[in-house]
Enzyme design. Structure first.
Site, PDB file in Angstrom:
ATOM      1  N   CYS A   1     -46.879 -52.979 162.424  1.00 24.20           N
ATOM      2  CA  CYS A   1     -47.858 -53.322 163.389  1.00 24.20           C
ATOM      3  C   CYS A   1     -47.732 -52.602 164.614  1.00 24.20           C
ATOM      4  O   CYS A   1     -48.405 -52.388 165.299  1.00 24.20           O
ATOM      5  CB  CYS A   1     -47.668 -55.056 163.449  1.00 24.20           C
ATOM      6  SG  CYS A   1     -49.016 -55.633 164.600  1.00 24.20           S
TER       7      CYS A   1
ATOM      8  N   CYS B   1     -46.583 -63.063 160.178  1.00 20.71           N
ATOM      9  CA  CYS B   1     -47.771 -63.862 160.875  1.00 20.71           C
ATOM     10  C   CYS B   1     -48.913 -64.095 160.241  1.00 20.71           C
ATOM     11  O   CYS B   1     -49.365 -64.989 160.138  1.00 20.71           O
ATOM     12  CB  CYS B   1     -48.235 -62.949 162.253  1.00 20.71           C
ATOM     13  SG  CYS B   1     -49.172 -61.317 161.622  1.00 20.71           S
TER      14      CYS B   1
END
Length: 370
Positions: free
Chosen positions: A101, A198
């Site tokens: 990410c 997440c």
């Protein structure tokens, strides 16, 4: 400078935005919408990027008096992070989605868009430090708070990305940041940190993967190839794992077994005793350097997990590949993990582990004599 402050809705990014603004920069707050079906509320302290988080970020921006926008990067996140995560596990590897990410979203897609709109830099709430050298170059260093240091997950940044990145919290501890948020009247001052993956909000990675890949029954074998159990999908296992192995206890001696290898091609999981887990020779691909690539063999510290111990090592760069020799064996190193190299507190660079093996007894003895 004109700075985009990436605001997740948490306390760290809130204080980071405030500090950048008070340093005299022109700041715009940006919340990244990374989910195509964002939940309304968080599930406990897991996950992030919910509608609640976006609202928290907006309230902080309003209190600071800065413009605030939501940028939709959900499709890019799905392709570069979520789909990559699934593909890596399906291939028998263990990826770190936080590094991916940072590499593909926060310091590529976000930074590229910010630069295209005329901004000079991106600020985040990561705990790491940027040190400027006398020649104007920038170095990435560990944060002063070892419990919160996030330099490991930033080890994928290259020199150009580092030149456009601000980490205002690197010189602070988490209690100091929370106290500052309280003093500023931020409603997120006591908000719990997000943790784990997440997009796997309930923390059940195996169940999450099963829902996407379906059950794929196969064998669990010991190091000699003897079948000792069955599994529902080799993608649900990782090197070093002990629990949930589905072993036939009647065929074992009572000693614990650990995953030694995930053989995705044959849909097999290989297990064995703990002493077979140790490795000290790593070959990495997708090497990334926070500055110039090292020349020749260099002495470094190697870190293999986000909050793992740094191990003395030697390393040699070879184009896009990295060869690392650890001074002692480390257990549970899986292909797909990242190895991040340090020179003191400075981050040298990183690579994705492609192979993790043991040095021969003779070569290990020669190393020990040196």
């Amino acid at each position: 400078m004109r700075v985009v402050a990436a605001m997740s809705g948490g306390v760290d990014s809130a204080v980071a935005a405030a500090r950048v603004m008070e340093a005299g920069h022109e700041v715009v707050g940006v919340h990244l919408a990374l989910s195509q079906q964002a939940a309304t509320l968080r599930e406990s302290a897991r996950g992030c990027c919910t509608i609640e988080d976006a609202g928290d970020a907006r309230r902080v921006a309003d209190r600071l008096g800065i413009p605030f926008y939501v940028w939709d990067l959900a499709e890019r996140f799905r392709h570069d992070v979520v789909d990559d995560f699934v593909a890596e596990y399906e291939a028998g590897r263990t990826p770190n989605p936080c590094l991916r990410c940072n590499e593909k979203i926060k310091f590529a897609a976000l930074l590229d868009k910010a630069l295209a709109l005329g901004f000079d830099a991106v600020a985040t709430g990561h705990y790491a430090q940027v040190v400027e050298r006398a020649d104007g170059g920038r170095e990435l260093h560990r944060a002063v708070d070892p419990a919160k240091d996030q330099s490991y997950v930033l080890g994928v940044l290259d020199a150009d990305q580092l030149a456009r990145s601000l980490f205002p919290l690197g010189g602070s501890t988490k209690p100091q940041v929370r106290e500052e948020a309280r003093e500023r009247g931020f409603s997120v001052a006591r908000k719990p940190d997000s943790h784990d993956i997440c997009f796997v909000a309930d923390g059940d990675t195996r169940g999450w993967l099963t829902r996407r890949l379906g059950e794929r029954p196969g064998e669990v074998v010991d190091e000699s190839g003897r079948v000792v159990g069955q599994h529902a999908g080799s993608y649900g296992f990782t090197v070093g794992q002990r629990r949930g192995l589905g072993l036939d206890r009647s065929t074992l001696d009572g000693a614990p077994r650990f995953v030694l290898e995930v053989d995705a091609a044959r849909n097999r999981v290989v297990v064995g005793p703990q002493e077979l887990l140790g490795v000290d020779v790593l070959v990495g691909d997708h090497a990334r350097w926070c500055g110039p690539a090292p020349e020749g063999v260099v002495t470094v510290g190697a870190q293999l997990r986000a909050h793992g111990e740094e191990v003395p090592a030697t390393a040699r760069a070879d184009g896009d590949r990295l060869h690392v020799r650890l001074e002692r064996r480390v257990r549970g190193v899986a292909p797909g993990q990242s190895v991040v190299l340090y020179d003191g507190t400075r981050v040298v660079g990183s690579a994705t582990v492609a192979q993790a093996t043991r040095a021969t007894t003779a070569s290990r003895a020669a190393t020990d004599r040196r």
